[in-house]
Design an enzyme around this catalytic site. Structure first.
Site, PDB file in Angstrom:
ATOM      1  CG  ASN A 199      -1.949  -1.113   1.170  1.00 10.39           C
ATOM      2  OD1 ASN A 199      -2.028  -1.852   0.195  1.00 10.39           O
ATOM      3  ND2 ASN A 199      -2.733  -1.247   2.221  1.00 10.39           N
ATOM      4  CG  HIS A 248     -19.803  37.136 -29.960  1.00  6.90           C
ATOM      5  ND1 HIS A 248     -20.404  36.463 -28.931  1.00  6.90           N
ATOM      6  CD2 HIS A 248     -19.595  38.400 -29.517  1.00  6.90           C
ATOM      7  CE1 HIS A 248     -20.582  37.284 -27.907  1.00  6.90           C
ATOM      8  NE2 HIS A 248     -20.088  38.474 -28.236  1.00  6.90           N
ATOM      9  CB  SER A 265      -8.078  13.040 -48.804  1.00 13.17           C
ATOM     10  OG  SER A 265      -9.097  12.162 -49.227  1.00 13.17           O
ATOM     11  CE  LYS A 274      -9.567  18.349 -47.588  1.00 12.91           C
ATOM     12  NZ  LYS A 274     -10.399  17.370 -46.885  1.00 12.91           N
ATOM     13  CG  ASN A 321      -7.253  16.684 -44.447  1.00 13.45           C
ATOM     14  OD1 ASN A 321      -7.836  17.596 -45.020  1.00 13.45           O
ATOM     15  ND2 ASN A 321      -7.345  15.421 -44.834  1.00 13.45           N
ATOM     16  CD  GLU A 334      -8.745  17.721 -38.283  1.00 14.02           C
ATOM     17  OE1 GLU A 334      -9.338  18.487 -39.058  1.00 14.02           O
ATOM     18  OE2 GLU A 334      -8.487  16.534 -38.579  1.00 14.02           O
ATOM     19  CD  GLN A 348      -4.760  -3.535  -9.690  1.00 13.57           C
ATOM     20  OE1 GLN A 348      -4.306  -4.047  -8.669  1.00 13.57           O
ATOM     21  NE2 GLN A 348      -5.265  -4.259 -10.677  1.00 13.57           N
TER      22      GLN A 348
END
Length: 493
Positions: A112, A158, A279, A285, A287, A292, A324
């Protein structure tokens, strides 16, 4: 085949593989295997110093532990028939040094307090690593800001064009956020770096141990005072994950902007190809996949925090095996956060900002209208609300000219701005983005003088943070060197 030595007394019979796998923490324990060796060494040194173990036996154990430190922990110690790495290493130790010597190391401790100590030893290293990575990221942001003090760009509220600012102002906003993340982590470090070792199962031990000695040998700043709290507390894991969740929220916000900025709609930045993918079907593309994935990892780190919170919220004192289950979440949160900061630093450092495009957008959507309203207040004596309404009415008409402002002024109470001396030239000057920036010389603003001072302050803050990290790292290194010196002496080397 070696058996789990811990089961041989109280329990009989063999577990099947399914139960062994279910109970084992070996996969997560690989993270703390080195820490467990250090804890074993410190505990051995203390037992020897307190005359709780003989010189010959201490020497045999020391030689076995040093062998594992130098050659690596045998893979057999990670076998799932052992419930955890603590039992696995003890099994290897007994096999190498014999039960008469190896069987004495676990005196005056429990798994422990052992696991609680190992988790803190490993976690503090991770904290310092991530804080160091944050320093690299902050340095890149400060350097990029210095290069772009004069780069005018639109600011947004905004997600709409609001007022002109500079890229330097924008980048330093994130640097300050990441500096607070570093502060949170280093503040958490103070509470993580306290030793539970010597608390045993939860009620301490009847052996005359020296907890301060083991704490010093392991580089802890202090011991945890209450042995029951020491073995069961996992608030340090919650605190680490909380700080990392906030940090990853800031990371996600920056990634969101990089994703938007790199789109064909905005074109504010070109990310290096190394941080992008293409892609499988659309050849054109590019990306922003790293950004992300980071945005996604913000969710996984927050999920780790939530999982740990739910794991501990209903546990009575003291130790419960549920603890655990939280360890893999702690490691997952730390891993995702650490990897993200390193990659984000590289992504920012290699990004190419389209300064012409930023300037082109800087006054779109009447974003300089606030400065015109401020000009009407400063130079023509209007109340701000009146100036605000006059400019707002002109914007509503679709253009800001002497004519539209004059008409709006008369509608707002017969105010003639022309009679007060407002000219077309003054209007255009007020609507120029450079003029807007130049007037923002208030502390915290984007004005050039203010930004130069801000960069100096941010460098000073970064240096202070780096010095603190270095101090902690050196303290841990010195402690480990001292520990190895003691172990080599016990081993007779």
């Amino acid at each position: 085949m070696r058996q789990d030595q811990i089961r041989e007394g109280r329990l009989s019979g063999e577990r099947n593989d399914q139960i062994a796998r279910y109970l084992s923490s070996m996969e997560a324990d690989r993270k703390i295997a080195h820490a467990d060796l250090l804890v074993d060494m410190a505990h051995l040194a203390m037992l020897s110093d307190q005359k709780l173990i003989g010189e010959e036996q201490a020497g045999m154990i020391a030689r076995s532990l040093l062998k594992m430190k130098r050659n690596g922990i045998p893979e057999e110690a990670f076998d799932e028939r052992f419930e955890d790495i603590h039992a696995g290493i003890e099994g290897e130790l007994i096999a190498d040094a014999g039960i008469e010597a190896g069987g004495r190391l676990h005196m005056a401790r429990s798994r422990n307090d052992e696991v609680a100590t190992c988790l803190r030893v490993r976690s503090r290293q991770d904290i310092l690593k991530i804080a160091g990575s944050l320093s690299v990221l902050r340095s890149i942001l400060i350097r990029s800001a210095e290069e772009h003090i004069g780069t005018v760009m639109p600011g947004f509220t905004h997600l709409q064009h609001a007022q002109p600012t500079t890229l330097a102002h924008h980048l330093l906003a994130y640097e300050e956020a990441f500096s607070r993340d570093s502060e949170r982590l280093l503040d958490a470090y103070r509470r993580v770096n306290r030793s539970p070792l010597g608390s045993a199962a939860f009620a301490s031990t009847g052996f005359p141990i020296d907890r301060r000695m083991t704490a010093d040998l392991l580089g802890f700043d202090d011991i945890l005072g209450n042995s029951m709290d020491a073995v069961s507390a996992r608030d340090f894991a919650l605190e680490i994950l909380s700080a990392l969740t906030i940090m990853m929220t800031n990371v996600s916000r920056l990634c969101e902007e990089l994703i938007l900025w790199s789109s064909a709609f905005v074109r504010f930045v070109e990310l290096d190809d190394a941080y992008c993918s293409t892609s499988s079907i659309m050849p054109q593309k590019k990306n922003p996949d790293c950004a992300e994935i980071m945005r996604g990892h913000a969710g996984s780190v927050a999920g780790a925090f939530q999982a740990v919170a739910v794991s501990v919220k209903g546990l009575p004192m003291s130790y419960n095996r549920d603890l655990q289950t939280l360890t893999p979440h702690l490691w997952r949160g730390i891993e995702d956060a650490a990897a993200s900061i390193d990659i984000l630093a590289g992504m920012i450092g290699t990004a190419a900002f389209n300064t012409e495009r930023m300037r082109e957008e800087s006054d779109r959507g009447f974003s300089t209208a606030t400065e015109l309203a401020d000009t009407l207040v400063r130079e023509f004596g209007l109340p701000f609300r009146t100036a605000h309404n006059i400019v707002g009415r002109a914007v509503r008409s679709g253009e800001i000219t002497t004519a539209t402002l004059e008409e709006a002024g008369r509608e707002m109470g017969g105010i003639s701005l022309a009679e007060r001396g407002l000219s077309a030239e003054r209007i255009q000057q007020a609507l120029d983005p450079d003029t807007v920036i130049d007037t923002r010389e208030v502390a915290g603003g984007p004005g050039k003088g203010v930004m130069q001072e801000a960069i100096l302050r941010r460098r000073d803050a970064l240096k202070e943070s780096e010095m603190m990290i270095t101090t902690h790292i050196h303290a841990l290194q010195r402690a480990e060197e001292d520990l190895m010196t003691v172990l080599r002496r016990l081993a007779g080397e």
